[in-house]
Structures are given as structure tokens and as C-alpha cells.
Motif scaffolding. Structure first.
Motif, PDB file in Angstrom:
ATOM      1  N   SER A   1     -15.693  71.606 -57.110  1.00 46.84           N
ATOM      2  CA  SER A   1     -15.061  72.841 -57.468  1.00 46.84           C
ATOM      3  C   SER A   1     -16.783  73.917 -57.393  1.00 46.84           C
ATOM      4  O   SER A   1     -16.291  74.846 -57.864  1.00 46.84           O
ATOM      5  CB  SER A   1     -14.412  72.486 -59.105  1.00 46.84           C
ATOM      6  OG  SER A   1     -15.276  72.667 -59.602  1.00 46.84           O
ATOM      7  N   GLN A   2     -17.597  73.458 -57.802  1.00 46.11           N
ATOM      8  CA  GLN A   2     -18.733  74.259 -57.765  1.00 46.11           C
ATOM      9  C   GLN A   2     -19.591  74.875 -56.174  1.00 46.11           C
ATOM     10  O   GLN A   2     -20.662  74.998 -56.194  1.00 46.11           O
ATOM     11  CB  GLN A   2     -19.846  73.975 -58.926  1.00 46.11           C
ATOM     12  CG  GLN A   2     -19.851  73.632 -60.261  1.00 46.11           C
ATOM     13  CD  GLN A   2     -18.825  74.359 -60.720  1.00 46.11           C
ATOM     14  OE1 GLN A   2     -19.196  75.651 -60.818  1.00 46.11           O
ATOM     15  NE2 GLN A   2     -17.635  74.396 -61.599  1.00 46.11           N
ATOM     16  N   ILE A   3     -18.978  75.343 -55.585  1.00 47.01           N
ATOM     17  CA  ILE A   3     -18.945  75.908 -53.991  1.00 47.01           C
ATOM     18  C   ILE A   3     -19.926  76.658 -54.119  1.00 47.01           C
ATOM     19  O   ILE A   3     -20.678  76.672 -53.604  1.00 47.01           O
ATOM     20  CB  ILE A   3     -17.948  74.953 -53.006  1.00 47.01           C
ATOM     21  CG1 ILE A   3     -17.516  74.415 -52.942  1.00 47.01           C
ATOM     22  CG2 ILE A   3     -18.079  75.605 -51.667  1.00 47.01           C
ATOM     23  CD1 ILE A   3     -16.033  73.864 -52.326  1.00 47.01           C
ATOM     24  N   SER A   4     -18.791  77.902 -54.841  1.00 43.14           N
ATOM     25  CA  SER A   4     -19.512  79.135 -54.487  1.00 43.14           C
ATOM     26  C   SER A   4     -20.899  79.066 -55.114  1.00 43.14           C
ATOM     27  O   SER A   4     -22.169  79.908 -54.868  1.00 43.14           O
ATOM     28  CB  SER A   4     -18.711  79.784 -54.628  1.00 43.14           C
ATOM     29  OG  SER A   4     -17.942  79.828 -56.507  1.00 43.14           O
ATOM     30  N   GLU A   5     -20.854  78.224 -56.272  1.00 42.52           N
ATOM     31  CA  GLU A   5     -22.222  78.624 -57.215  1.00 42.52           C
ATOM     32  C   GLU A   5     -23.123  77.324 -56.406  1.00 42.52           C
ATOM     33  O   GLU A   5     -24.661  77.648 -57.065  1.00 42.52           O
ATOM     34  CB  GLU A   5     -21.914  78.433 -58.490  1.00 42.52           C
ATOM     35  CG  GLU A   5     -21.321  79.690 -59.122  1.00 42.52           C
ATOM     36  CD  GLU A   5     -19.781  79.103 -58.925  1.00 42.52           C
ATOM     37  OE1 GLU A   5     -19.515  77.824 -58.911  1.00 42.52           O
ATOM     38  OE2 GLU A   5     -18.893  80.155 -59.403  1.00 42.52           O
TER      39      GLU A   5
END
Length: 111
Positions: free
Chosen positions: A31-35
Motif C-alpha cells: 500500500s506504500q506504492i507512492s512513497e
């Protein structure tokens, strides 16, 4: 299947390699794709390749003209200017949660 079942052309092989690496990195990021710094690096590599070599017709049909399946629960779209990659994370709870990653890639791989 990302692009083709049996990549035969060098362009297909290069795109498939980059997409496979991006898919693996995005799945690991969860769920931390954008970071994720690694996901951003993979996106920068993909965009640099697409700008230098022009995408194949299959890539255009799958990821530029529409959003295409990148992996388990991941849908990706590349804008026509090849400077923005959008990854949608799909699951039963949120249907689509948009993680927009804008990566500025200049000539020579500098960010």
C-alpha cells in the motif's frame, strides 16, 4: 500476461523486462506504492526507455490508450506524453485507490 506470451522482438523483451521489475517492486511495496523510492526508480527507468525507444504498439494499446493490468490488484496507465505513470491499487475494500506518481526524468537519468 503483461504484453505478449512469447516476446520475440527486442523491443518487447526490453519492455517486458522493465514491466516485470516494476510489477515486482510495486507488489513488494504494497500500500506504500507512492512513497516507495524503489517504485519511483523503476518508473523512471521505464519512462526513460519509452522516451528513448518509443513504445511498441502492444505497449501503447495496453498501457497508454487505457489502463492495463500490471499485477495482482494493480492497474497502470502511462500518459501519452510519457512523463506520468498512474498506478491504481484495486482491492475489495476500496475498489480503486489512486496512487499518482509523477516522476521527472531528464536525459541521462538525472532527476
Amino acid at each position: 500476461m503483461l504484453l505478449t506470451e512469447n516476446p520475440t522482438r527486442p523491443k518487447h523483451k526490453a519492455e517486458l523486462d522493465l514491466l516485470s521489475k516494476l510489477r515486482q517492486t510495486a507488489l513488494i511495496a504494497g500500500s506504500q506504492i507512492s512513497e516507495s523510492h524503489r517504485v519511483q526508480i523503476r518508473i523512471a527507468e521505464l519512462l526513460a526507455h519509452l522516451r528513448k525507444n518509443n513504445p511498441s504498439l502492444e505497449f501503447r494499446n495496453r498501457f497508454i490508450y487505457q489502463a492495463g493490468l500490471l499485477g495482482e490488484g494493480l492497474v497502470m496507465r502511462v500518459d501519452a506524453g510519457m512523463d506520468v505513470v498512474t498506478i491504481h491499487q484495486v482491492n475489495a475494500d476500496n475498489v480503486i485507490s489512486l496512487h499518482k506518481i509523477t516522476t521527472a526524468v531528464t536525459v541521462g537519468g538525472q532527476q
